[in-house]
Design a protein around this motif. Structure first.
Motif, PDB file in Angstrom:
ATOM      1  N   ARG A  68       0.811  -1.219   0.000  1.00 14.03           N
ATOM      2  CA  ARG A  68       0.000   0.000   0.000  1.00 14.03           C
ATOM      3  C   ARG A  68       0.846   1.273   0.000  1.00 14.03           C
ATOM      4  NH1 ARG A  68      -2.785  -3.267  -1.635  1.00 14.03           N
ATOM      5  NH2 ARG A  68      -4.715  -4.034  -0.816  1.00 14.03           N
ATOM      6  N   ILE A  69       1.921   1.269   0.762  1.00 14.32           N
ATOM      7  CA  ILE A  69       2.705   2.494   0.910  1.00 14.32           C
ATOM      8  C   ILE A  69       3.762   2.642  -0.183  1.00 14.32           C
ATOM      9  CG2 ILE A  69       4.316   3.728   2.415  1.00 14.32           C
ATOM     10  CD1 ILE A  69       2.774   2.471   4.792  1.00 14.32           C
ATOM     11  N   LYS A  70       4.534   1.597  -0.421  1.00 14.30           N
ATOM     12  CA  LYS A  70       5.668   1.704  -1.332  1.00 14.30           C
ATOM     13  C   LYS A  70       5.300   1.470  -2.789  1.00 14.30           C
ATOM     14  CE  LYS A  70       8.852   0.472   2.324  1.00 14.30           C
ATOM     15  NZ  LYS A  70       9.764  -0.523   2.861  1.00 14.30           N
ATOM     16  N   CYS A  71       4.333   0.609  -3.037  1.00 17.67           N
ATOM     17  CA  CYS A  71       3.977   0.297  -4.429  1.00 17.67           C
ATOM     18  C   CYS A  71       2.858   1.182  -4.957  1.00 17.67           C
ATOM     19  CB  CYS A  71       3.559  -1.159  -4.545  1.00 17.67           C
ATOM     20  SG  CYS A  71       4.842  -2.306  -4.079  1.00 17.67           S
ATOM     21  N   HIS A  72       1.864   1.450  -4.123  1.00 15.38           N
ATOM     22  CA  HIS A  72       0.699   2.195  -4.582  1.00 15.38           C
ATOM     23  C   HIS A  72       0.484   3.492  -3.819  1.00 15.38           C
ATOM     24  CE1 HIS A  72      -0.510  -1.019  -7.228  1.00 15.38           C
ATOM     25  NE2 HIS A  72      -0.442  -1.870  -6.237  1.00 15.38           N
ATOM     26  N   GLY A  73       1.491   3.914  -3.080  1.00 13.72           N
ATOM     27  CA  GLY A  73       1.359   5.145  -2.302  1.00 13.72           C
ATOM     28  C   GLY A  73       1.589   6.390  -3.141  1.00 13.72           C
ATOM     29  N   ASP A  74       1.463   7.532  -2.496  1.00  6.71           N
ATOM     30  CA  ASP A  74       1.591   8.820  -3.178  1.00  6.71           C
ATOM     31  C   ASP A  74       3.020   9.357  -3.213  1.00  6.71           C
ATOM     32  OD1 ASP A  74      -1.142   8.868  -3.609  1.00  6.71           O
ATOM     33  OD2 ASP A  74      -1.553   9.886  -1.723  1.00  6.71           O
ATOM     34  N   ASP A  75       3.948   8.691  -2.537  1.00 10.55           N
ATOM     35  CA  ASP A  75       5.317   9.184  -2.460  1.00 10.55           C
ATOM     36  C   ASP A  75       6.130   8.668  -3.654  1.00 10.55           C
ATOM     37  OD1 ASP A  75       7.998   9.699  -1.900  1.00 10.55           O
ATOM     38  OD2 ASP A  75       7.748   9.351   0.249  1.00 10.55           O
ATOM     39  N   PRO A  76       6.462   9.532  -4.603  1.00  9.85           N
ATOM     40  CA  PRO A  76       7.201   9.086  -5.791  1.00  9.85           C
ATOM     41  C   PRO A  76       8.580   8.517  -5.457  1.00  9.85           C
ATOM     42  CG  PRO A  76       6.981  11.480  -5.784  1.00  9.85           C
ATOM     43  CD  PRO A  76       6.181  10.961  -4.631  1.00  9.85           C
ATOM     44  N   ASP A  77       9.192   8.956  -4.353  1.00  9.13           N
ATOM     45  CA  ASP A  77      10.492   8.413  -3.962  1.00  9.13           C
ATOM     46  C   ASP A  77      10.380   6.946  -3.566  1.00  9.13           C
ATOM     47  OD1 ASP A  77      11.792  10.801  -4.445  1.00  9.13           O
ATOM     48  OD2 ASP A  77      11.598  11.497  -2.373  1.00  9.13           O
ATOM     49  N   LEU A  78       9.311   6.605  -2.838  1.00 10.72           N
ATOM     50  CA  LEU A  78       9.100   5.210  -2.456  1.00 10.72           C
ATOM     51  C   LEU A  78       8.750   4.362  -3.677  1.00 10.72           C
ATOM     52  CD1 LEU A  78       7.164   5.525   0.915  1.00 10.72           C
ATOM     53  CD2 LEU A  78       9.523   4.789   0.571  1.00 10.72           C
ATOM     54  N   ASN A  79       7.955   4.911  -4.589  1.00 11.58           N
ATOM     55  CA  ASN A  79       7.640   4.189  -5.830  1.00 11.58           C
ATOM     56  C   ASN A  79       8.915   3.921  -6.615  1.00 11.58           C
ATOM     57  OD1 ASN A  79       4.652   6.175  -6.204  1.00 11.58           O
ATOM     58  ND2 ASN A  79       4.837   4.167  -5.283  1.00 11.58           N
ATOM     59  N   GLN A  80       9.804   4.904  -6.679  1.00 10.64           N
ATOM     60  CA  GLN A  80      11.071   4.732  -7.394  1.00 10.64           C
ATOM     61  C   GLN A  80      11.970   3.733  -6.676  1.00 10.64           C
ATOM     62  OE1 GLN A  80      11.760   6.043 -10.472  1.00 10.64           O
ATOM     63  NE2 GLN A  80      13.453   4.605 -10.354  1.00 10.64           N
ATOM     64  N   GLU A  81      11.946   3.756  -5.350  1.00  7.84           N
ATOM     65  CA  GLU A  81      12.725   2.800  -4.559  1.00  7.84           C
ATOM     66  C   GLU A  81      12.280   1.374  -4.886  1.00  7.84           C
ATOM     67  OE1 GLU A  81      13.141   1.497   0.114  1.00  7.84           O
ATOM     68  OE2 GLU A  81      12.644   3.578  -0.332  1.00  7.84           O
ATOM     69  N   TYR A  82      10.973   1.183  -5.000  1.00  8.63           N
ATOM     70  CA  TYR A  82      10.438  -0.136  -5.337  1.00  8.63           C
ATOM     71  C   TYR A  82      10.890  -0.548  -6.740  1.00  8.63           C
ATOM     72  CZ  TYR A  82       7.193  -3.822  -6.538  1.00  8.63           C
ATOM     73  OH  TYR A  82       6.664  -5.009  -6.956  1.00  8.63           O
ATOM     74  N   LEU A  83      10.794   0.351  -7.694  1.00 10.87           N
ATOM     75  CA  LEU A  83      11.214   0.061  -9.062  1.00 10.87           C
ATOM     76  C   LEU A  83      12.708  -0.277  -9.108  1.00 10.87           C
ATOM     77  CD1 LEU A  83      10.278  -0.118 -11.986  1.00 10.87           C
ATOM     78  CD2 LEU A  83      10.773   2.311 -12.212  1.00 10.87           C
ATOM     79  N   ASN A  84      13.509   0.456  -8.364  1.00 10.96           N
ATOM     80  CA  ASN A  84      14.947   0.166  -8.298  1.00 10.96           C
ATOM     81  C   ASN A  84      15.208  -1.207  -7.691  1.00 10.96           C
ATOM     82  OD1 ASN A  84      15.498   2.651  -9.438  1.00 10.96           O
ATOM     83  ND2 ASN A  84      15.939   3.640  -7.482  1.00 10.96           N
TER      84      ASN A  84
END
Length: 127
Positions: A68-84
């Motif tokens: 919920r937080i890292k994959c689908h959350g609103d924080d683009p840094d966490l989304n990028q962290e997941y992608l990395n």
């Protein structure tokens, strides 16, 4: 007996795919390693891509919090962290999926029947 609709078959395929992905780990998040109890099956490449939606290599078992937080959350840094994380630790799978995503499939009842049959066989072979 009534023939199953595409919608019904799609729901069944989604459920079986999720069960298989979640059965691959011993209730620990593949990303953070914690056990929060409820584990989610998450697609590396989004569900709208029908070619990859039921590909078992396109799934990871992660905890509710990471999902919920890292994959689908609103924080683009966490989304990028997941992608990395995916591109680093799952690079071979990411490359494999990148090649498959260009394929197209027709979403017919036969497609869903064949997919359901394949997923059920896979689930049975794992038990």
């Amino acid at each position: 007996m009534r023939k199953a609709s595409k919608k019904t078959l799609k729901k069944k395929c989604d459920k079986i795919w999720s069960q298989i992905i979640r059965s691959r780990v011993d209730s620990a998040c593949e990303w953070c390693g914690r056990d929060y109890g409820k584990m989610d099956a998450h697609h590396f490449r989004g569900k709208p891509n029908a070619t990859l939606r039921y590909e078992l290599k396109n799934g990871v078992c992660i905890c509710f919090k990471c999902h919920r937080i890292k994959c689908h959350g609103d924080d683009p840094d966490l989304n990028q962290e997941y992608l990395n994380w995916i591109k680093t630790y799952k690079a071979d799978i990411w490359d494999y999926l990148s090649g498959l995503k260009r394929k197209t499939v027709k979403l017919t009842i036969q497609f869903y029947q064949d997919t359901l049959r394949r997923l059920l066989e896979e689930k049975t072979s794992r038990t």
